[in-house]
Design a protein around this motif. Structure first.
Motif, PDB file in Angstrom:
ATOM      1  N   ARG A 159     -54.539 -32.483  31.707  1.00 32.35           N
ATOM      2  CA  ARG A 159     -53.165 -32.798  32.081  1.00 32.35           C
ATOM      3  C   ARG A 159     -52.293 -32.907  30.839  1.00 32.35           C
ATOM      4  NH1 ARG A 159     -53.144 -33.964  37.409  1.00 32.35           N
ATOM      5  NH2 ARG A 159     -55.094 -34.709  38.375  1.00 32.35           N
ATOM      6  N   GLY A 160     -51.063 -32.353  30.935  1.00 32.42           N
ATOM      7  CA  GLY A 160     -50.110 -32.425  29.837  1.00 32.42           C
ATOM      8  C   GLY A 160     -49.134 -33.569  30.024  1.00 32.42           C
ATOM      9  N   VAL A 168     -60.305 -26.002  33.734  1.00 30.42           N
ATOM     10  CA  VAL A 168     -61.125 -25.082  32.949  1.00 30.42           C
ATOM     11  C   VAL A 168     -62.598 -25.451  33.114  1.00 30.42           C
ATOM     12  CG1 VAL A 168     -59.310 -24.679  31.249  1.00 30.42           C
ATOM     13  CG2 VAL A 168     -60.972 -26.512  30.860  1.00 30.42           C
ATOM     14  N   SER A 169     -63.464 -24.492  32.836  1.00 31.50           N
ATOM     15  CA  SER A 169     -64.900 -24.766  32.813  1.00 31.50           C
ATOM     16  C   SER A 169     -65.234 -25.610  31.589  1.00 31.50           C
ATOM     17  CB  SER A 169     -65.685 -23.458  32.780  1.00 31.50           C
ATOM     18  OG  SER A 169     -65.467 -22.700  33.947  1.00 31.50           O
ATOM     19  N   ARG A 210     -63.810 -29.611  21.985  1.00 25.81           N
ATOM     20  CA  ARG A 210     -64.315 -30.925  22.402  1.00 25.81           C
ATOM     21  C   ARG A 210     -63.139 -31.786  22.856  1.00 25.81           C
ATOM     22  NH1 ARG A 210     -68.352 -35.227  19.320  1.00 25.81           N
ATOM     23  NH2 ARG A 210     -68.152 -36.839  20.918  1.00 25.81           N
ATOM     24  N   ILE A 211     -63.266 -32.376  24.045  1.00 24.63           N
ATOM     25  CA  ILE A 211     -62.211 -33.209  24.619  1.00 24.63           C
ATOM     26  C   ILE A 211     -62.530 -34.665  24.319  1.00 24.63           C
ATOM     27  CG2 ILE A 211     -60.995 -33.851  26.726  1.00 24.63           C
ATOM     28  CD1 ILE A 211     -60.627 -30.936  25.904  1.00 24.63           C
ATOM     29  N   GLN A 212     -61.597 -35.359  23.724  1.00 22.56           N
ATOM     30  CA  GLN A 212     -61.784 -36.768  23.412  1.00 22.56           C
ATOM     31  C   GLN A 212     -61.535 -37.618  24.671  1.00 22.56           C
ATOM     32  OE1 GLN A 212     -63.014 -37.688  20.531  1.00 22.56           O
ATOM     33  NE2 GLN A 212     -62.946 -35.601  19.716  1.00 22.56           N
TER      34      GLN A 212
END
Length: 212
Positions: A159-160, A168-169, A210-212
């Protein structure tokens, strides 16, 4: 092309934007949930799926194989979505063009007889154990072991600040498990419930983040 590196139980892995993962010490390429034959199966039953999606799957297989040049390719189940159809011919031709050894860990959609795979010199197994890591189709938990699996087709919704969102995968790493995204172009995504301590690696067309 931007990959991401991951370290598990003294072993080094490289996450690729295709959804594949390369195990450096084993020179082994891991691919989950390609679902070959699904496009042809759905088109046969009247779904308006573009024929070009079939070629996309094989183009992506060729691309990731050329990138890593593995000694072995291991499919973590659901390689072929349904019973034999015309895509099996394309798959057979692709296999014959590969120099790598190919292993299939059977998934719930792998209903084609193992004899057909053996004709192509593909080894079919229920699971694969390497030291403290075990590879399966369905995610499993076993004491003292680390599991690498597929099946779930993990995805995450980003989300922005302007309330826009994008699904996304992703790769999902837990304390004792890593779940690969689906590799196929026509497979869908299951939005994951992220738990504390999980590591999420989002997949875009040309990088793994990598998503924090």
């Amino acid at each position: 092309m931007e990959t991401a590196n991951l370290y598990i139980d003294t072993q080094n892995f490289e996450l690729h934007p295709s959804g594949a993962m390369y195990w450096r010490e084993q020179n082994l390429l891991l691919i989950a949930d390609v679902h070959l034959g699904k496009v042809t199966h759905f088109r046969k039953h009247g779904s308006a799926v573009p024929q070009s999606v079939i070629a996309e799957n094989f183009d992506q297989l060729n691309e990731v194989n050329a990138y890593f040049q593995p000694k072995t390719i291991c499919f973590l189940g659901d390689l072929f979505h349904s019973y034999l159809n015309n895509e099996w011919i394309l798959f057979s031709e692709w296999v014959k063009s590969m120099s790598a050894k190919i292993i299939l860990i059977e998934g719930n959609h792998d209903v084609i007889s193992p004899l057909k795979y053996e004709e192509l010199k593909i080894e079919v197994v229920d699971e694969l154990m390497v030291n403290t890591l075990f590879l399966t189709h369905h995610p499993e938990i076993r004491d003292g072991l680390f599991n690498i699996a597929g099946h779930i087709h993990p995805g995450i919704r980003l989300r922005g600040i302007a309330k826009q969102s994008l699904t996304v995968s992703c790769f999902v790493k837990k304390s004792n498990q890593l779940i690969l995204p689906s590799f196929g172009s026509f497979t869908g995504k299951h939005i994951m419930d992220v738990e504390e301590g999980d590591q999420i690696f989002a997949v875009t067309d040309d990088e793994v983040i990598r998503i924090q």
